[in-house]
Scaffold this active site. Sequence first.
Site, PDB file in Angstrom:
ATOM      1  N   GLU A   1      32.059  27.194  48.884  1.00 39.67           N
ATOM      2  CA  GLU A   1      31.818  27.873  50.175  1.00 39.67           C
ATOM      3  C   GLU A   1      32.982  28.764  50.593  1.00 39.67           C
ATOM      4  O   GLU A   1      33.341  28.812  51.775  1.00 39.67           O
ATOM      5  CB  GLU A   1      31.547  26.845  51.286  1.00 39.67           C
ATOM      6  CG  GLU A   1      30.122  26.446  51.392  1.00 39.67           C
ATOM      7  CD  GLU A   1      29.209  27.650  51.293  1.00 39.67           C
ATOM      8  OE1 GLU A   1      28.260  27.532  50.506  1.00 39.67           O
ATOM      9  OE2 GLU A   1      29.415  28.679  51.947  1.00 39.67           O
TER      10      GLU A   1
HETATM   11  C1  FAD Z   1      30.379  21.910  42.317  1.00 39.55           C
HETATM   12  C2  FAD Z   1      30.180  23.315  42.736  1.00 39.55           C
HETATM   13  C3  FAD Z   1      29.100  23.667  43.514  1.00 39.55           C
HETATM   14  C4  FAD Z   1      28.873  24.989  43.881  1.00 39.55           C
HETATM   15  N1  FAD Z   1      27.741  25.328  44.570  1.00 39.55           N
HETATM   16  C5  FAD Z   1      27.428  26.644  44.714  1.00 39.55           C
HETATM   17  C6  FAD Z   1      26.162  27.044  45.216  1.00 39.55           C
HETATM   18  O1  FAD Z   1      25.317  26.216  45.562  1.00 39.55           O
HETATM   19  N2  FAD Z   1      25.892  28.385  45.286  1.00 39.55           N
HETATM   20  C7  FAD Z   1      26.790  29.335  44.906  1.00 39.55           C
HETATM   21  O2  FAD Z   1      26.478  30.503  44.990  1.00 39.55           O
HETATM   22  N3  FAD Z   1      28.013  28.979  44.454  1.00 39.55           N
HETATM   23  C8  FAD Z   1      28.358  27.671  44.339  1.00 39.55           C
HETATM   24  N4  FAD Z   1      29.578  27.306  43.840  1.00 39.55           N
HETATM   25  C9  FAD Z   1      30.540  28.341  43.510  1.00 39.55           C
HETATM   26  C10 FAD Z   1      31.739  28.348  44.435  1.00 39.55           C
HETATM   27  O3  FAD Z   1      31.390  28.815  45.696  1.00 39.55           O
HETATM   28  C11 FAD Z   1      32.829  29.172  43.742  1.00 39.55           C
HETATM   29  O4  FAD Z   1      33.330  28.383  42.690  1.00 39.55           O
HETATM   30  C12 FAD Z   1      33.937  29.592  44.680  1.00 39.55           C
HETATM   31  O5  FAD Z   1      33.479  30.520  45.615  1.00 39.55           O
HETATM   32  C13 FAD Z   1      35.128  30.177  43.949  1.00 39.55           C
HETATM   33  O6  FAD Z   1      34.737  31.147  43.027  1.00 39.55           O
HETATM   34  P1  FAD Z   1      35.284  31.042  41.527  1.00 39.55           P
HETATM   35  O7  FAD Z   1      35.031  29.668  41.043  1.00 39.55           O
HETATM   36  O8  FAD Z   1      34.771  32.162  40.752  1.00 39.55           O
HETATM   37  O9  FAD Z   1      36.863  31.171  41.667  1.00 39.55           O
HETATM   38  P2  FAD Z   1      37.728  32.572  41.676  1.00 39.55           P
HETATM   39  O10 FAD Z   1      37.047  33.508  42.595  1.00 39.55           O
HETATM   40  O11 FAD Z   1      37.909  32.955  40.253  1.00 39.55           O
HETATM   41  O12 FAD Z   1      39.033  32.062  42.308  1.00 39.55           O
HETATM   42  C14 FAD Z   1      40.026  31.322  41.590  1.00 39.55           C
HETATM   43  C15 FAD Z   1      41.225  31.134  42.504  1.00 39.55           C
HETATM   44  O13 FAD Z   1      41.757  32.413  42.884  1.00 39.55           O
HETATM   45  C16 FAD Z   1      41.808  32.543  44.307  1.00 39.55           C
HETATM   46  N5  FAD Z   1      41.377  33.883  44.717  1.00 39.55           N
HETATM   47  C17 FAD Z   1      40.366  34.602  44.217  1.00 39.55           C
HETATM   48  N6  FAD Z   1      40.238  35.754  44.894  1.00 39.55           N
HETATM   49  C18 FAD Z   1      41.191  35.767  45.824  1.00 39.55           C
HETATM   50  C19 FAD Z   1      41.569  36.673  46.851  1.00 39.55           C
HETATM   51  N7  FAD Z   1      40.904  37.819  47.070  1.00 39.55           N
HETATM   52  N8  FAD Z   1      42.611  36.370  47.618  1.00 39.55           N
HETATM   53  C20 FAD Z   1      43.277  35.212  47.451  1.00 39.55           C
HETATM   54  N9  FAD Z   1      42.965  34.308  46.519  1.00 39.55           N
HETATM   55  C21 FAD Z   1      41.931  34.564  45.722  1.00 39.55           C
HETATM   56  C22 FAD Z   1      40.834  31.499  44.839  1.00 39.55           C
HETATM   57  O14 FAD Z   1      41.215  31.062  46.111  1.00 39.55           O
HETATM   58  C23 FAD Z   1      40.873  30.409  43.795  1.00 39.55           C
HETATM   59  O15 FAD Z   1      41.842  29.457  44.110  1.00 39.55           O
HETATM   60  C24 FAD Z   1      29.819  25.981  43.501  1.00 39.55           C
HETATM   61  C25 FAD Z   1      30.949  25.615  42.749  1.00 39.55           C
HETATM   62  C26 FAD Z   1      31.119  24.318  42.349  1.00 39.55           C
HETATM   63  C27 FAD Z   1      32.308  23.985  41.487  1.00 39.55           C
END
Ligand code: FAD
Length: 589
Positions: A434
Amino acid sequence: MADYNAPLKDMKLALNQVARMTQLSAMPRFEDASADMVDAILEEASRVSRDVIAPTNWEGDQQGVKLGPDGVVCPESFHGVYQQYAEGGWGSLQFDPEYGGQGMPYLLSVPVMEMWQSANLSWGLCPLLSQGAVECLYLNASDELKNIYLPKLISGEWAGTMNLTEGGAGSDLSQVRCKAEPQDDHYLISGEKIFITWGDHSLTENIVHLVLARLPDAPAGVRGISLFLVPKYLVNADGSLGERNRAGALSLEHKLGIHASPTCVMEFDGSVGYLVGEPNRGLACMFTMMNNARLGVGLQGVSISERAYQKALIFAGERIQGPAVGSREPGPIIRHGDVRRMLLTMKSLTEAARALTYDACGSLDFAEHAEDAAQREDERARAALLTPIVKGWCTEIAQEVTSLGVQIHGGMGFIEETGAAQFFRDARILPIYEGTNGIQALDLVGRKTTMDKGRALTALIAEMRATIAGAEHFSDLAAELENGVKALEVARDLLLQGYEADAQLPGAIAYNFMMLAGTVTGGWELLRQAEAAKAMQQSSDDSFYAAKQSTTRFYFAQILPRYLGFAQMINAGSATITELPEEQFSSAW
Ligand SMILES: Cc1cc2nc3c(=O)[nH]c(=O)nc-3n(C[C@H](O)[C@H](O)[C@H](O)COP(=O)(O)OP(=O)(O)OC[C@H]3O[C@@H](n4cnc5c(N)ncnc54)[C@H](O)[C@@H]3O)c2cc1C
């Protein structure tokens, strides 16, 4: 012994003394939400969460989920639990009676949701996402879509999901690549989504996926994303279920926690979908669902903290080890100062986070229903400001609280069968999904503070100062809070005066800013409750009121001073964070 009982007295104190439930009940539209009715709903939700849902938590964690030939198979016990949830009308409390809802304040659904999430976080995600889907469709979909889908979602016969994330599009949704081709009265959706919570299951007869995708002529970036409703089964004109849509789970993720919540890779393979809202305005529509879900995830932080606390408390009362001060006999470990410190840290952080979350949610009711337009606008800004603090701070404290829960169990905490480790594992997702907490913190310093020139934060500070000025019983704590509020004010000014000259400043201080805001507002919420508890104690011999005052004193002595550290780190600005060149991160190897 049961390890979860809903903390009803604390919930009611937070509802009435912080989140203004009594003011909502006094509105003609909420005349059914009388004090007696609120009590009855909370009592019954407590019974269901304790006796029906909580017993499935450990078993669900052990069984996990599987992908079979007919889709996702979840723990057998979840079916009966879901049925009782749907038949009890629990998914409909706050929704519009026009679509089968009960028309209660949204705020009333919050402690109820807290109980579901405490009882079983994996299971609770299914209703949590469905409620977000209802909210999103209610505010953005056409009447035709609303008439077909809302009654079934609200009754719990169908569930909802949220499909944003793709392999290349996580925090950065401008990279969304799923496609939507217009065809007749609908669209064909193609592409893959990852990490979709409860993306498939058979708890309900249909699943309503809300999916972000791009139209053929869409501009690049976030302004080219549209929102589509993609049902698992198509719906016939008479409302009956038709053909299976070409949308389903390709695989399941193996995760650190929430093992019983299926996290799916979803394939949309020319799936029939319907546009929700305007073309290219999908992200704005989805934000209604995301904001609801962000408060919901903050609430999950409260829920898992409460359950971890209760489990640790039982253990600390039963585990006999060496004599405590003043005794020669071995006794329960709760008598040791350090165990009391850990338990009180868990308890006070959880209660502060609960009050803060309820407060933010109450503002959303006033934003919608207050008579005065200016008040509605102020409440909207207040809720918007509090949302990243609730999501960020309440899920950060859940890491600390569930970790202390493991620690109190000693070696047994590290052993899975005890159950304390499950809460620690399950809690770890909360700062990630989220919108990761880094993104929440940026939202707080950016959209919620610099973009409105600090207006909403200044209004919140004024509210805190009003409590400080009016404190009758705890003027010493009020003076401490004033120091914390001043630190928040200094941080606000540093941000507002420095962000244009130093573009790195907001990102560098964002996390500490969020933690400072959470720590100080958490103290404020507890002080308001302690003042009320002191007054209520005069006409009640319930020890809960004395306990609330002690817990508040602990928070002010042992937790609130953390603001000094956050403030000092903010004051250090961006220099040390930006100084080390990227290539030198590895120079020590
Ligand atoms: C168990 C689980 C359930 C989920 N359920 C859903 C769901 O129902 N629907 C859905 O759509 N998604 C879902 N997600 C996805 C989840 O919302 C994303 O994993 C999350 O938004 C982070 O995206 P990412 O994993 O690509 O991390 P990234 O975007 O690759 O981020 C990696 C790290 O870099 C940091 N970062 C990235 N961009 C920036 C920035 N601009 N500024 C500062 N820091 C930054 C982040 O804070 C993070 O710590 C789920 C994920 C999991 C693991």
